[in-house]
Design a protein around this motif. Structure first.
Motif, PDB file in Angstrom:
ATOM      1  N   ALA A 160      55.911  24.491  22.350  1.00  0.00           N
ATOM      2  CA  ALA A 160      55.789  25.454  23.441  1.00  0.00           C
ATOM      3  C   ALA A 160      54.352  25.891  23.677  1.00  0.00           C
ATOM      4  N   GLU A 161      53.438  25.594  22.739  1.00  0.00           N
ATOM      5  CA  GLU A 161      52.040  25.954  22.906  1.00  0.00           C
ATOM      6  C   GLU A 161      51.266  24.892  23.699  1.00  0.00           C
ATOM      7  N   TYR A 162      51.858  23.710  23.901  1.00  0.00           N
ATOM      8  CA  TYR A 162      51.203  22.699  24.717  1.00  0.00           C
ATOM      9  C   TYR A 162      51.243  23.129  26.182  1.00  0.00           C
ATOM     10  N   PRO A 163      50.191  22.818  26.949  1.00  0.00           N
ATOM     11  CA  PRO A 163      50.271  23.083  28.397  1.00  0.00           C
ATOM     12  C   PRO A 163      51.470  22.357  28.997  1.00  0.00           C
ATOM     13  N   ARG A 164      52.094  23.014  29.935  1.00  0.00           N
ATOM     14  CA  ARG A 164      53.337  22.447  30.484  1.00  0.00           C
ATOM     15  C   ARG A 164      53.089  21.096  31.153  1.00  0.00           C
ATOM     16  N   HIS A 165      51.941  20.933  31.824  1.00  0.00           N
ATOM     17  CA  HIS A 165      51.694  19.658  32.505  1.00  0.00           C
ATOM     18  C   HIS A 165      51.499  18.521  31.501  1.00  0.00           C
ATOM     19  N   VAL A 166      51.051  18.845  30.274  1.00  0.00           N
ATOM     20  CA  VAL A 166      50.916  17.816  29.246  1.00  0.00           C
ATOM     21  C   VAL A 166      52.289  17.345  28.786  1.00  0.00           C
ATOM     22  N   LEU A 167      53.198  18.290  28.559  1.00  0.00           N
ATOM     23  CA  LEU A 167      54.552  17.922  28.147  1.00  0.00           C
ATOM     24  C   LEU A 167      55.271  17.157  29.255  1.00  0.00           C
ATOM     25  N   ASP A 168      55.123  17.603  30.498  1.00  0.00           N
ATOM     26  CA  ASP A 168      55.809  16.932  31.591  1.00  0.00           C
ATOM     27  C   ASP A 168      55.280  15.526  31.823  1.00  0.00           C
ATOM     28  N   ALA A 169      54.035  15.272  31.419  1.00  0.00           N
ATOM     29  CA  ALA A 169      53.488  13.917  31.565  1.00  0.00           C
ATOM     30  C   ALA A 169      54.234  12.917  30.688  1.00  0.00           C
ATOM     31  N   LEU A 170      54.987  13.402  29.697  1.00  0.00           N
ATOM     32  CA  LEU A 170      55.747  12.510  28.811  1.00  0.00           C
ATOM     33  C   LEU A 170      57.065  12.057  29.429  1.00  0.00           C
ATOM     34  N   ARG A 171      57.466  12.660  30.526  1.00  0.00           N
ATOM     35  CA  ARG A 171      58.793  12.362  31.068  1.00  0.00           C
ATOM     36  C   ARG A 171      58.941  10.889  31.453  1.00  0.00           C
ATOM     37  N   GLN A 172      57.973  10.353  32.172  1.00  0.00           N
ATOM     38  CA  GLN A 172      58.070   8.957  32.597  1.00  0.00           C
ATOM     39  C   GLN A 172      57.970   7.984  31.428  1.00  0.00           C
ATOM     40  N   PRO A 173      57.007   8.153  30.480  1.00  0.00           N
ATOM     41  CA  PRO A 173      56.978   7.238  29.323  1.00  0.00           C
ATOM     42  C   PRO A 173      58.254   7.268  28.484  1.00  0.00           C
ATOM     43  N   LEU A 174      58.868   8.444  28.321  1.00  0.00           N
ATOM     44  CA  LEU A 174      60.100   8.515  27.540  1.00  0.00           C
ATOM     45  C   LEU A 174      61.230   7.750  28.214  1.00  0.00           C
TER      46      LEU A 174
ATOM     47  N   SER B  15      44.669  17.146  25.396  1.00  0.00           N
ATOM     48  CA  SER B  15      44.778  17.032  26.853  1.00  0.00           C
ATOM     49  C   SER B  15      45.836  16.000  27.221  1.00  0.00           C
ATOM     50  N   ALA B  16      46.145  15.928  28.519  1.00  0.00           N
ATOM     51  CA  ALA B  16      47.129  14.950  28.986  1.00  0.00           C
ATOM     52  C   ALA B  16      46.652  13.531  28.740  1.00  0.00           C
ATOM     53  N   ILE B  17      45.347  13.267  28.926  1.00  0.00           N
ATOM     54  CA  ILE B  17      44.815  11.928  28.690  1.00  0.00           C
ATOM     55  C   ILE B  17      44.888  11.575  27.205  1.00  0.00           C
ATOM     56  N   ALA B  18      44.658  12.567  26.329  1.00  0.00           N
ATOM     57  CA  ALA B  18      44.753  12.298  24.895  1.00  0.00           C
ATOM     58  C   ALA B  18      46.174  11.941  24.495  1.00  0.00           C
ATOM     59  N   ILE B  19      47.161  12.513  25.164  1.00  0.00           N
ATOM     60  CA  ILE B  19      48.559  12.227  24.841  1.00  0.00           C
ATOM     61  C   ILE B  19      49.038  10.954  25.529  1.00  0.00           C
ATOM     62  N   ILE B  20      48.724  10.797  26.798  1.00  0.00           N
ATOM     63  CA  ILE B  20      49.249   9.686  27.592  1.00  0.00           C
ATOM     64  C   ILE B  20      48.328   8.478  27.551  1.00  0.00           C
ATOM     65  N   GLY B  21      47.035   8.702  27.492  1.00  0.00           N
ATOM     66  CA  GLY B  21      46.072   7.614  27.565  1.00  0.00           C
ATOM     67  C   GLY B  21      45.393   7.598  28.919  1.00  0.00           C
ATOM     68  N   GLY B  22      44.337   6.854  29.015  1.00  0.00           N
ATOM     69  CA  GLY B  22      43.593   6.776  30.267  1.00  0.00           C
ATOM     70  C   GLY B  22      42.564   5.678  30.198  1.00  0.00           C
ATOM     71  N   GLY B  23      41.679   5.671  31.161  1.00  0.00           N
ATOM     72  CA  GLY B  23      40.658   4.639  31.191  1.00  0.00           C
ATOM     73  C   GLY B  23      39.832   4.724  32.446  1.00  0.00           C
ATOM     74  N   ASP B  24      38.737   4.011  32.427  1.00  0.00           N
ATOM     75  CA  ASP B  24      37.849   3.916  33.577  1.00  0.00           C
ATOM     76  C   ASP B  24      37.233   2.528  33.551  1.00  0.00           C
ATOM     77  N   GLY B  25      36.074   2.387  34.157  1.00  0.00           N
ATOM     78  CA  GLY B  25      35.428   1.084  34.161  1.00  0.00           C
ATOM     79  C   GLY B  25      35.029   0.592  32.787  1.00  0.00           C
ATOM     80  N   ARG B  26      35.027   1.447  31.788  1.00  0.00           N
ATOM     81  CA  ARG B  26      34.625   1.058  30.436  1.00  0.00           C
ATOM     82  C   ARG B  26      35.803   0.637  29.573  1.00  0.00           C
ATOM     83  N   GLY B  27      37.007   0.634  30.128  1.00  0.00           N
ATOM     84  CA  GLY B  27      38.144   0.152  29.366  1.00  0.00           C
ATOM     85  C   GLY B  27      39.265   1.155  29.304  1.00  0.00           C
ATOM     86  N   VAL B  28      40.352   0.749  28.665  1.00  0.00           N
ATOM     87  CA  VAL B  28      41.555   1.558  28.555  1.00  0.00           C
ATOM     88  C   VAL B  28      41.628   2.143  27.152  1.00  0.00           C
TER      89      VAL B  28
END
Length: 531
Positions: free
Chosen positions: A329-343, A297-310
């Motif tokens: 090409a098999e990754y969902p497009r929104h997951v790949l596009d989430a990498l644009r800002q970190p790159l 998922s996008a969170i698995a690739i980019i990371g995430g968090g809530d009240g329990r930590g990052v």
């Protein structure tokens, strides 16, 4: 022992790799016996009152039979995890008159309490120790099991304690099983890491442990050279080719030709590994390699968090290393596009309603994909004819969006190997160790050229600097780039990335600056033959 009004013990609250000082305040009040914790604790932290009550009894240091209020200051900062247990227990014991409070606010306490009073390592311990050093603390108290990990941080003294009784004994000046661990007293981490890290070990051919080596690659000379260029400049790379062409093996070999991490990068990579829960016995000195499945998922690739930590994602775990996305090409497009800002920025900013965290993400992206759904488009094998329609091929390739593709420095087409004969003496059958030496020399040239700037590799160079007076090339040399930009075949971002690759080619060739040949080569590696 006199009873102070309020006792304070220092701890660290982590938000990603960034740490903030937290002072655990304890005070007695005229209420029924019990413990209360305030200051935005999460569930694990709120449960510390039960662990502290039982653990203090088990080590023979019973708390006062009055109500003990624990305040985690600053109160507006969210806190999470069980790493505050040691500080809470010591502050409560001091408020109960069982331990002296004089030095508790000057020592950072990190540790989770077991019910028998033994101390356990909390996640992210190395990052917390680094944060304590940055905040000006000179000592940190950690569980005995984490003493080696804590001692990896220079400039701060480690107090290793086995249980809560040891911690009280140190504060009381009594002899017990606690010990002082000075930085660097453990075995040299760099040597250990080189010995045990499979990517960092000096290769032998053939390798008995089955780990990849560049010498194992046959018939892909152009792809191997592209990997060398990518490694020398830390450029993002895309490999496109049919199944069985060797894309995955090429990707697995890229970390083997990367140089060792420098001390600063090593601490960052080690802190990220520590945040994931690993107990470190040595610093990470080889670039990490992350290979998530295409169902991530996008969170698995980019990371995430809530009240329990990052929680760091794959792009953070691959910081100063390689993030390999196979079957891109098999990754969902929104997951790949989430990498644009970190790159682009090298960081991941996680914003939530109650907190914000910034994680490092200076990863080298490596994509591998088929040219079409069946994988045979453009194949020279008559028996492997493509069965996909032109629209199907177009849709498949468009899963990697234009903005993401524009951030890829090198794009290589890999074809199936037609012969398994041993390569000739002039072919690129060099080992990873030989290629890593070449990459290291190129990076050293770049670092020398960029001395006095905030950058150390060519991929970090901003376009304004590349086109400015410090590195501006004559117009006669950049004519091919200027023409491609004028025709709309190249964006300004692509223009700057081609210049970065050209400088890397010059560093590999050991020349002072790129000429027309290096610039044309860089453009071909990035966009194809546009000349």
């Amino acid at each position: 022992m006199s009873e102070p009004a309020v006792c304070r013990a220092a701890a660290i609250a982590l938000a990603g790799l960034e740490g903030s000082p937290v002072f655990v305040e304890a005070a007695l009040s005229q209420q029924l016996p019990g413990i209360g914790i305030v200051g935005l604790p999460d569930t694990a932290l709120a449960e510390a009152k039960s662990r502290v009550r039982v653990a203090t009894e088990k080590v023979g240091l019973k708390l006062a039979d009055r109500f003990i209020l624990i305040n985690l200051a600053p109160a507006a900062l969210p806190k999470h995890g069980s790493g505050f247990d040691l500080a809470i227990a010591l502050a409560a014991l001091a408020a109960s008159g069982r331990a002296p409070a004089a030095r508790m606010s000057s020592v950072v306490h990190l540790g989770e309490l077991a019910l028998d009073g033994e101390l356990r390592r909390p996640p992210g311990l190395l990052g917390a120790v680094l944060a304590a050093r940055r905040l000006g603390f000179e000592r940190v108290m950690v569980p005995e099991s984490a003493a080696v990990e804590s001692s990896l941080v220079p400039g701060i003294e480690t107090i290793a304690v086995r249980d809560l009784a040891d911690a009280v004994a140190w504060h009381s000046g009594e002899d017990r099983t606690w010990r002082i661990v000075t930085p660097g007293s453990s075995a040299r981490p760099t040597e250990q890491a080189r010995t045990h890290d499979r990517c960092g070990a000096e290769p032998t051919h053939p390798r008995p442990d089955g780990t990849p080596d560049m010498a194992d690659i046959i018939g892909q000379d152009e792809a191997v050279e592209a990997l060398v260029v990518a490694a020398a400049g830390r450029h993002h790379l895309s490999l496109t080719g049919p199944p069985g062409a060797g894309k995955t093996l090429l990707a697995a070999c890229l970390p083997t030709i990367l140089p060792d991490l420098n001390p600063e990068e090593s601490l960052v990579a080690s802190s990220i590994a520590s945040l994931g829960g690993d107990t470190l016995r040595r610093l990470v000195v080889r670039p990490p390699f992350e290979h998530p499945h295409h169902t991530a998922s996008a969170i698995a690739i980019i990371g995430g968090g809530d009240g329990r930590g990052v929680r760091p994602g794959a792009v953070t775990r691959a910081c100063h290393g390689v993030l390999f996305l196979d079957e891109a090409a098999e990754y969902p497009r929104h997951v790949l596009d989430a990498l644009r800002q970190p790159l682009e920025s090298g960081t991941v900013d996680i914003h939530r309603a109650r907190f914000r965290a910034t994680l490092p993400a200076k990863a080298q992206l490596l994509l591998a994909s088929n040219p079409c759904p069946c994988g045979n488009a453009g194949s020279l094998d008559a028996a492997a004819e493509c069965t996909c329609t032109p629209i199907a091929r177009m849709r498949y390739r468009s899963r990697i969006s234009g903005p993401l593709s524009d951030r890829i420095d090198l794009k290589i087409e890999v074809r199936r190997v037609s012969s398994v004969q041993e390569p000739t003496a002039g072919a690129a059958n060099r080992t990873s160790a030989e290629l890593r030496s070449r990459v290291t020399r190129a990076r050293a040239r770049a670092a020398e050229r960029l001395r006095g700037t905030p950058w150390v590799v060519n991929s970090d160079l901003p376009g304004q600097w590349l086109r400015g007076p410090a590195a501006k090339l004559p117009r006669s040399e950049t004519v091919v780039l200027d023409r491609a930009l004028a025709l709309g075949a190249l964006t300004l971002r692509g223009y700057d990335r081609a210049l970065r690759v050209a400088w890397t080619l010059a560093d590999l060739a050991e020349i002072d600056r790129p000429g027309r040949r290096e610039i044309a080569h860089a453009l071909i590696l990035r966009e194809g033959d546009l000349t």
